[in-house]
Design a protein around this motif. Structure first.
Motif, PDB file in Angstrom:
ATOM      1  N   SER A 170      12.755  -8.401  27.379  1.00 34.13           N
ATOM      2  CA  SER A 170      12.317  -9.684  26.808  1.00 34.13           C
ATOM      3  C   SER A 170      12.116 -10.749  27.879  1.00 34.13           C
ATOM      4  O   SER A 170      11.601 -11.831  27.586  1.00 34.13           O
ATOM      5  CB  SER A 170      13.348 -10.171  25.785  1.00 34.13           C
ATOM      6  N   LYS A 171      12.513 -10.452  29.111  1.00 31.25           N
ATOM      7  CA  LYS A 171      12.381 -11.433  30.194  1.00 31.25           C
ATOM      8  C   LYS A 171      10.943 -11.566  30.685  1.00 31.25           C
ATOM      9  O   LYS A 171      10.639 -12.473  31.462  1.00 31.25           O
ATOM     10  CB  LYS A 171      13.286 -11.051  31.376  1.00 31.25           C
ATOM     11  N   THR A 172      10.074 -10.628  30.329  1.00 32.22           N
ATOM     12  CA  THR A 172       8.670 -10.776  30.727  1.00 32.22           C
ATOM     13  C   THR A 172       7.797 -10.796  29.477  1.00 32.22           C
ATOM     14  O   THR A 172       8.211 -10.333  28.407  1.00 32.22           O
ATOM     15  CB  THR A 172       8.171  -9.622  31.623  1.00 32.22           C
ATOM     16  N   SER A 173       6.601 -11.294  29.638  1.00 33.09           N
ATOM     17  CA  SER A 173       5.699 -11.386  28.488  1.00 33.09           C
ATOM     18  C   SER A 173       4.866 -10.120  28.322  1.00 33.09           C
ATOM     19  O   SER A 173       4.280  -9.893  27.275  1.00 33.09           O
ATOM     20  CB  SER A 173       4.779 -12.591  28.658  1.00 33.09           C
ATOM     21  N   GLY A 174       4.823  -9.291  29.334  1.00 29.47           N
ATOM     22  CA  GLY A 174       3.988  -8.087  29.275  1.00 29.47           C
ATOM     23  C   GLY A 174       4.653  -6.962  28.512  1.00 29.47           C
ATOM     24  O   GLY A 174       5.802  -7.066  28.099  1.00 29.47           O
ATOM     25  N   PRO A 175       3.926  -5.857  28.343  1.00 25.49           N
ATOM     26  CA  PRO A 175       4.492  -4.717  27.612  1.00 25.49           C
ATOM     27  C   PRO A 175       5.503  -3.922  28.448  1.00 25.49           C
ATOM     28  O   PRO A 175       6.312  -3.184  27.893  1.00 25.49           O
ATOM     29  CB  PRO A 175       3.268  -3.849  27.323  1.00 25.49           C
ATOM     30  N   TYR A 176       5.456  -4.089  29.763  1.00 29.99           N
ATOM     31  CA  TYR A 176       6.310  -3.283  30.642  1.00 29.99           C
ATOM     32  C   TYR A 176       7.459  -4.138  31.197  1.00 29.99           C
ATOM     33  O   TYR A 176       7.419  -5.358  31.113  1.00 29.99           O
ATOM     34  CB  TYR A 176       5.488  -2.707  31.795  1.00 29.99           C
ATOM     35  N   LEU A 177       8.435  -3.462  31.803  1.00 32.23           N
ATOM     36  CA  LEU A 177       9.567  -4.213  32.360  1.00 32.23           C
ATOM     37  C   LEU A 177       9.099  -5.168  33.460  1.00 32.23           C
ATOM     38  O   LEU A 177       9.658  -6.245  33.624  1.00 32.23           O
ATOM     39  CB  LEU A 177      10.628  -3.242  32.914  1.00 32.23           C
ATOM     40  N   MET A 178       8.064  -4.765  34.195  1.00 31.43           N
ATOM     41  CA  MET A 178       7.483  -5.652  35.207  1.00 31.43           C
ATOM     42  C   MET A 178       6.230  -6.348  34.659  1.00 31.43           C
ATOM     43  O   MET A 178       5.227  -6.479  35.375  1.00 31.43           O
ATOM     44  CB  MET A 178       7.157  -4.873  36.483  1.00 31.43           C
ATOM     45  N   GLY A 179       6.303  -6.771  33.407  1.00 32.42           N
ATOM     46  CA  GLY A 179       5.178  -7.514  32.833  1.00 32.42           C
ATOM     47  C   GLY A 179       3.999  -6.617  32.516  1.00 32.42           C
ATOM     48  O   GLY A 179       4.105  -5.729  31.671  1.00 32.42           O
ATOM     49  N   ASP A 180       2.874  -6.822  33.210  1.00 29.97           N
ATOM     50  CA  ASP A 180       1.677  -6.028  32.939  1.00 29.97           C
ATOM     51  C   ASP A 180       1.618  -4.769  33.792  1.00 29.97           C
ATOM     52  O   ASP A 180       0.651  -4.008  33.702  1.00 29.97           O
ATOM     53  CB  ASP A 180       0.418  -6.881  33.207  1.00 29.97           C
ATOM     54  N   THR A 181       2.631  -4.574  34.615  1.00 31.80           N
ATOM     55  CA  THR A 181       2.600  -3.457  35.566  1.00 31.80           C
ATOM     56  C   THR A 181       3.562  -2.352  35.155  1.00 31.80           C
ATOM     57  O   THR A 181       4.775  -2.544  35.132  1.00 31.80           O
ATOM     58  CB  THR A 181       2.990  -3.959  36.984  1.00 31.80           C
ATOM     59  N   LEU A 182       3.001  -1.195  34.823  1.00 34.99           N
ATOM     60  CA  LEU A 182       3.840  -0.039  34.503  1.00 34.99           C
ATOM     61  C   LEU A 182       4.578   0.415  35.752  1.00 34.99           C
ATOM     62  O   LEU A 182       4.021   0.419  36.841  1.00 34.99           O
ATOM     63  CB  LEU A 182       2.954   1.091  33.969  1.00 34.99           C
ATOM     64  N   SER A 183       5.842   0.799  35.604  1.00 34.77           N
ATOM     65  CA  SER A 183       6.603   1.293  36.756  1.00 34.77           C
ATOM     66  C   SER A 183       7.625   2.336  36.302  1.00 34.77           C
ATOM     67  O   SER A 183       7.770   2.620  35.109  1.00 34.77           O
ATOM     68  CB  SER A 183       7.296   0.137  37.489  1.00 34.77           C
ATOM     69  N   TRP A 184       8.310   2.897  37.275  1.00 31.17           N
ATOM     70  CA  TRP A 184       9.307   3.949  37.051  1.00 31.17           C
ATOM     71  C   TRP A 184      10.290   3.593  35.930  1.00 31.17           C
ATOM     72  O   TRP A 184      10.652   4.443  35.114  1.00 31.17           O
ATOM     73  CB  TRP A 184      10.047   4.195  38.363  1.00 31.17           C
ATOM     74  N   ALA A 185      10.717   2.332  35.858  1.00 35.52           N
ATOM     75  CA  ALA A 185      11.679   1.913  34.830  1.00 35.52           C
ATOM     76  C   ALA A 185      11.151   2.244  33.426  1.00 35.52           C
ATOM     77  O   ALA A 185      11.895   2.761  32.582  1.00 35.52           O
ATOM     78  CB  ALA A 185      11.960   0.415  34.951  1.00 35.52           C
ATOM     79  N   ASP A 186       9.881   1.962  33.172  1.00 31.24           N
ATOM     80  CA  ASP A 186       9.299   2.256  31.858  1.00 31.24           C
ATOM     81  C   ASP A 186       9.243   3.763  31.612  1.00 31.24           C
ATOM     82  O   ASP A 186       9.385   4.225  30.482  1.00 31.24           O
ATOM     83  CB  ASP A 186       7.886   1.678  31.769  1.00 31.24           C
ATOM     84  N   ILE A 187       9.027   4.497  32.684  1.00 28.54           N
ATOM     85  CA  ILE A 187       8.969   5.958  32.582  1.00 28.54           C
ATOM     86  C   ILE A 187      10.361   6.518  32.274  1.00 28.54           C
ATOM     87  O   ILE A 187      10.505   7.449  31.478  1.00 28.54           O
ATOM     88  CB  ILE A 187       8.370   6.536  33.894  1.00 28.54           C
ATOM     89  N   VAL A 188      11.381   5.938  32.871  1.00 29.37           N
ATOM     90  CA  VAL A 188      12.770   6.341  32.576  1.00 29.37           C
ATOM     91  C   VAL A 188      13.069   6.109  31.092  1.00 29.37           C
ATOM     92  O   VAL A 188      13.556   7.003  30.390  1.00 29.37           O
ATOM     93  CB  VAL A 188      13.763   5.549  33.455  1.00 29.37           C
TER      94      VAL A 188
END
Lengths: 246, 246
Positions: free
Chosen positions: A184-202
């Motif tokens: 909830s700390k970012t406005s994007g769909p991913y943990l890093m906002g608009d940038t997909l990263s390993w965290a989302d994959i985990v």
């Protein structure tokens, strides 16, 4: 050249269920690296890994080496490798396009992995028996014997029931709530906002396990889908185009 | 307008020692926000926080609210706030230049904070008595009474000695080794390579506490300075220009 991804099969719809293998599969699909899954039943892992020269990932309680899925073989470099984070690091170095550790975040993504899985502690009493019941017979025998020894009870007894089940699900929901706060700390769909990263994959790797093992129509998955404004279903849906199993 | 940073004083060289307050000070200095430290002794925190309307950060074992340092007052917005991560979030939103959560990494930086402090568990038996011995008399009485109650022994007994001390230091070194591995994943001086971020401030906050409380010439700090190729001294030195206490 096509990478080989060694993964565990099952009777579940879609076959692939191992969260660690799902992480690697998401990375391969996200990076657009050609690969082919080779399915390995539990009792065959150790011998095959030894034959291929794949290292163990940890030591068992009795000190013997523990050989685990996933593993990969990359024919373009001749590399055999196990352990999902090691594989992810290797793939990022060898195929740096569409990074999974963008902006030098590997040192931050790794702790996230640990924190996320520590939040899943209430899940294992549910999912371990459920996995057992979805394995093919040869893996089921192996999995049941090793897990019943380590848990000290039968899979059927381990699975929480009645009030215990309600309490354990509530704990899982509360623990996932902490991860929801991070999202909830970012406005994007991913943990890093608009940038997909390993965290989302985990996150997607473990949630896909839950969805596949319980089944999309199960009460368990329907429950989790409604938690935290549908966060967990969205986490999987956001990676939908990278979930192809080949 | 000048922000007020409420911090704990001491008899140690440089005065400031609280790791949580150091995190906020590093953020203020890094962002170039004018501020002034107001020193508050332990027994005065609760009354002052209540008077200023600063919220408690947690509940004590007996259920009473726990009021903690650091806190800030920002006269340009009228905001009073406690708890270092909350303050960091507030400062990032209000003063977004020179970000401390670059590239939308707040959701990754937060778990790093938890993982890093969990690696410090061997430190507390050393540092708690050492802090006690460096406080001004009025804080020392308060700190000793509350900590001796929670640890169930005198500060002098708590401090590890002989073989126990050697074993505890070895554990701390091993735990910090895990963080060293994370740093070694990038070529830059910071966890995110060439980009300073909250994670480095967290690490520097705790290391500065160790350096200030034991003293720069102490055997303890000299030991830690040599661990992991001087990683921990470098972590502080990298933030040297942001360590001014005003």
């Amino acid at each position: 050249m096509t990478i080989v991804l060694y993964d565990l099969p099952s009777k579940a719809k879609g076959n692939a269920w191992s969260p660690a293998a799902w992480k690697v599969r998401y990375v391969l699909n996200f990076k657009g690296i050609p690969y082919k899954t080779e399915w390995v039943e539990y009792p065959d892992i150790e011998n095959l890994w030894k034959k291929l020269g794949i290292a163990h990932t940890s030591l068992k309680a009795d000190g013997r080496p523990h050989y685990t899925v996933p593993a990969i073989y990359d024919p373009s470099t001749g590399v055999y490798l196990s352990e999902s984070l090691q594989i992810a690091e290797y793939l990022e170095k060898t195929y740096p396009d569409t990074p999974i550790f963008p902006h030098n975040t590997l040192g931050l993504q790794w702790p996230f992995n640990d924190v996320f899985t520590s939040n899943l502690s209430s899940l294992w009493n549910f999912i371990t028996p459920a996995i057992c019941w979805k394995l093919n017979p040869t893996s089921e025998v192996y999995f049941r014997a090793t897990r019943e020894e380590s848990f000290g009870q039968t899979m059927e007894n381990l699975f929480p029931k009645g009030d215990a089940a309600v309490a354990e699900w509530a704990k899982l929901r509360e623990a996932l709530g902490k991860v929801d706060v991070l999202y909830s700390k970012t406005s994007g769909p991913y943990l890093m906002g608009d940038t997909l990263s390993w965290a989302d994959i985990v996150v997607a790797g473990y949630l896909t396990m839950i969805k596949v093992i319980f089944g999309e129509d199960s009460q368990e998955w329907r429950n989790i889908s409604t938690w935290h404004d549908g966060r967990w279903k969205k986490c999987i849906d956001n990676l939908k185009k990278y979930e192809t199993v080949v």
